[in-house]
Design an enzyme around this catalytic site. Sequence first.
Site, mmCIF file in Angstrom:
data_model
loop_
_atom_site.group_PDB
_atom_site.id
_atom_site.type_symbol
_atom_site.label_atom_id
_atom_site.label_comp_id
_atom_site.label_asym_id
_atom_site.label_seq_id
_atom_site.Cartn_x
_atom_site.Cartn_y
_atom_site.Cartn_z
ATOM 1 C CD GLU A 1 -19.668 -31.407 42.310
ATOM 2 O OE1 GLU A 1 -20.103 -32.561 42.491
ATOM 3 O OE2 GLU A 1 -19.360 -30.977 41.178
ATOM 4 N NE ARG B 1 -30.746 -34.754 35.722
ATOM 5 C CZ ARG B 1 -29.791 -35.497 36.216
ATOM 6 N NH1 ARG B 1 -30.003 -36.771 36.408
ATOM 7 N NH2 ARG B 1 -28.637 -34.982 36.515
ATOM 8 C CG ASP C 1 -25.232 -41.986 36.498
ATOM 9 O OD1 ASP C 1 -26.110 -42.765 36.936
ATOM 10 O OD2 ASP C 1 -25.494 -40.978 35.816
ATOM 11 C CB ALA D 1 -24.864 -40.992 43.319
ATOM 12 C CE1 TYR E 1 -40.694 -36.588 32.401
ATOM 13 C CE2 TYR E 1 -41.009 -35.189 34.330
ATOM 14 C CZ TYR E 1 -40.195 -35.984 33.542
ATOM 15 O OH TYR E 1 -38.880 -36.171 33.892
HETATM 16 C C1 LIG Z 1 -30.469 -37.323 29.529
HETATM 17 C C2 LIG Z 1 -30.613 -37.968 30.856
HETATM 18 C C3 LIG Z 1 -31.859 -38.055 31.447
HETATM 19 C C4 LIG Z 1 -32.024 -38.659 32.680
HETATM 20 N N1 LIG Z 1 -33.275 -38.751 33.179
HETATM 21 C C5 LIG Z 1 -33.468 -39.416 34.330
HETATM 22 C C6 LIG Z 1 -34.772 -39.588 34.846
HETATM 23 O O1 LIG Z 1 -35.774 -39.129 34.272
HETATM 24 N N2 LIG Z 1 -34.916 -40.282 36.009
HETATM 25 C C7 LIG Z 1 -33.836 -40.802 36.657
HETATM 26 O O2 LIG Z 1 -34.024 -41.427 37.712
HETATM 27 N N3 LIG Z 1 -32.597 -40.654 36.197
HETATM 28 C C8 LIG Z 1 -32.375 -39.971 35.043
HETATM 29 N N4 LIG Z 1 -31.106 -39.839 34.568
HETATM 30 C C9 LIG Z 1 -29.967 -40.413 35.320
HETATM 31 C C10 LIG Z 1 -29.708 -39.725 36.624
HETATM 32 O O3 LIG Z 1 -29.634 -38.350 36.427
HETATM 33 C C11 LIG Z 1 -28.421 -40.212 37.276
HETATM 34 O O4 LIG Z 1 -28.397 -41.602 37.160
HETATM 35 C C12 LIG Z 1 -28.409 -39.830 38.744
HETATM 36 O O5 LIG Z 1 -28.531 -38.432 38.849
HETATM 37 C C13 LIG Z 1 -27.168 -40.279 39.498
HETATM 38 O O6 LIG Z 1 -26.069 -39.538 39.078
HETATM 39 P P1 LIG Z 1 -24.723 -39.476 39.898
HETATM 40 O O7 LIG Z 1 -24.887 -38.600 41.102
HETATM 41 O O8 LIG Z 1 -24.182 -40.829 40.075
HETATM 42 O O9 LIG Z 1 -23.773 -38.742 38.851
HETATM 43 P P2 LIG Z 1 -23.757 -37.226 38.359
HETATM 44 O O10 LIG Z 1 -25.085 -36.622 38.423
HETATM 45 O O11 LIG Z 1 -23.042 -37.244 37.052
HETATM 46 O O12 LIG Z 1 -22.872 -36.487 39.447
HETATM 47 C C14 LIG Z 1 -21.468 -36.626 39.502
HETATM 48 C C15 LIG Z 1 -20.910 -35.455 40.283
HETATM 49 O O13 LIG Z 1 -19.536 -35.652 40.470
HETATM 50 C C16 LIG Z 1 -18.835 -34.474 40.156
HETATM 51 N N5 LIG Z 1 -17.502 -34.854 39.691
HETATM 52 C C17 LIG Z 1 -17.197 -35.510 38.545
HETATM 53 N N6 LIG Z 1 -15.876 -35.710 38.460
HETATM 54 C C18 LIG Z 1 -15.338 -35.164 39.587
HETATM 55 C C19 LIG Z 1 -14.006 -35.047 40.073
HETATM 56 N N7 LIG Z 1 -12.956 -35.517 39.383
HETATM 57 N N8 LIG Z 1 -13.809 -34.444 41.269
HETATM 58 C C20 LIG Z 1 -14.881 -33.968 41.994
HETATM 59 N N9 LIG Z 1 -16.147 -34.031 41.557
HETATM 60 C C21 LIG Z 1 -16.380 -34.634 40.374
HETATM 61 C C22 LIG Z 1 -19.664 -33.802 39.089
HETATM 62 O O14 LIG Z 1 -19.406 -32.406 39.020
HETATM 63 C C23 LIG Z 1 -21.076 -34.129 39.545
HETATM 64 O O15 LIG Z 1 -21.593 -33.173 40.429
HETATM 65 C C24 LIG Z 1 -30.909 -39.206 33.354
HETATM 66 C C25 LIG Z 1 -29.650 -39.112 32.774
HETATM 67 C C26 LIG Z 1 -29.498 -38.533 31.527
HETATM 68 C C27 LIG Z 1 -28.147 -38.493 30.899
#
Ligand SMILES: Cc1cc2nc3c(=O)[nH]c(=O)nc-3n(C[C@H](O)[C@H](O)[C@H](O)COP(=O)(O)OP(=O)(O)OC[C@H]3O[C@@H](n4cnc5c(N)ncnc54)[C@H](O)[C@@H]3O)c2cc1C
Length: 433
Positions: free
Chosen positions: A38, A108, A295, A19, A220
């Site tokens: 990050e 991912r 997320d 994201a 897969y």
């Molecule tokens: C088991 C599992 C399987 C999944 N499979 C799929 C799939 O098949 N297909 C799909 O589309 N989605 C899947 N997802 C969901 C998907 O991975 C996420 O929805 C997507 O990657 C978006 O994540 P994000 O970037 O919002 O959060 P995250 O990937 O959690 O990234 C958050 C980032 O913020 C950083 N961070 C956190 N707190 C701080 C802080 N205080 N200061 C600085 N940095 C910080 C972290 O280190 C991290 O790098 C899956 C999730 C899970 C749990």
Amino acid sequence: MVEKQLLNLNILVIGGGIAGLATAYSLAAAGHTVTILEAAASPKEVGADVTRILFRWGLASKLEEIAHNDRMLNTYLCRYKNGEILASYAGGDEAAQRYGGPSYLLHRADLHGVLYDLATPHIIYRGSSRITTINPHEPSAVLDSGESVVADLIIGADGIRSIVRDAFVGGSQQARYTGDSAYRFVLPGDDVNKVPELRSLLERPTVSVWVGPQKHFVAYGIRNQQNLNVAAFVEDADQSAEYSWTSESDTDGMRAQFKGWDPRRSPTTLKYKIMDSQPLKTWVHPSGRVTLVGDACHPMTPYRAQGAAMAIEDAECLGKLFSHITRLEQIPFLLKAYENIRFERATTIQRLSAESGPYYHLPDGPAQQERDDRMRSEMEVRDALAKGEIVPPEVVATVENGRKTRQIEDDAQYKYDMTQVTEKWWAENESAM
Ligand SMILES: Cc1cc2nc3c(=O)[nH]c(=O)nc-3n(C[C@H](O)[C@H](O)[C@H](O)COP(=O)(O)OP(=O)(O)OC[C@H]3O[C@@H](n4cnc5c(N)ncnc54)[C@H](O)[C@@H]3O)c2cc1C
Ligand SMILES: *[C@@H]1O[C@H](CO)[C@@H](O)[C@H](O)[C@H]1NC(C)=O
């Protein structure tokens, strides 16, 4: 008409996951100065389909390079005990045409890598930069080193345990443990192909889902079908499991969970708690200078594999909207527009994702038999029709209805064009800014 001068904003994105990277790229491409903070020292991701937006961002050849052999052809639903195929859903060319782009089976980590390479030339990326708190009014973010970083706009892309979200929503709005856990691992193709019963899993880019009581198992091929990506989902209410991408877990525990299942199965694995949340009341802080993506604002179960897709749609929407800003005072308006455009869509997918678990996890019994019979007869009728056999019209009608219902759901998920929706919103509502 006189082109108005874009105001260059100083934007802080907290978190460099899928994201955060996608949002940073999209806003930089719109002409802004973007910094990612990050927490992790080096970008890493442990193990999606929004190809239309990714193609618009110029990634078509990159995706073809890493995944030309991973254009998803079919998804199979199988009975857990013996692997009997209950249903087969077409992907492939048919879906690619219908939805304006193929579905790639991507790890991912590979998607994260592609976005990292795309974004970092255009942004400031600061690793080892964990934030401990934000001041939504200034606005600014405080690092664990004590350093304070100010910006015009702060975007929380810090995932399920978002600290940015803590600044404006309380208790009941927090992410919660669903009671389900996931085991995830990747197997090298050489190991898979040593086992004759597993070979078919890497022969063609297909997704196999074994459904059974309180559990399901997904496998897969990825990386041009050189590796097998596996996820096993269980309703075990395991309080000790971590919500972290890197928690090692016991493989024996997983084997025990799947005793009596189709015996084809693995070595080491990671275990995660699956979290989601109620829809938040708002994604925009009352200060009008802080919002959330990915997320952090719409965590969802992975049962429809849409988490990453929703994060990339958030990014596209914000980038398109902020390509129009000419004055600082317009930030709150544009953030509300973002919430307005994205909220219902993300919330719907969040709900559909939650509902898929119980459907897959039906215990053996009448409801499961009814589900399986329906799927079986759909396949039989389709095969019979393909062979030119005569099928009673009422049978065809029932099967057609099932197919249509699924098509409507699929269309809602995949036909949606975030770029177009945002542009339409802008054309109609621009004058209100
Ligand atoms: C088991 C599992 C399987 C999944 N499979 C799929 C799939 O098949 N297909 C799909 O589309 N989605 C899947 N997802 C969901 C998907 O991975 C996420 O929805 C997507 O990657 C978006 O994540 P994000 O970037 O919002 O959060 P995250 O990937 O959690 O990234 C958050 C980032 O913020 C950083 N961070 C956190 N707190 C701080 C802080 N205080 N200061 C600085 N940095 C910080 C972290 O280190 C991290 O790098 C899956 C999730 C899970 C749990
Ligand atoms: C214009 O904005 C209103 C209020 O936010 C919204 O309901 C409407 O759908 C928007 N128009 C378009 C075309 O999206």
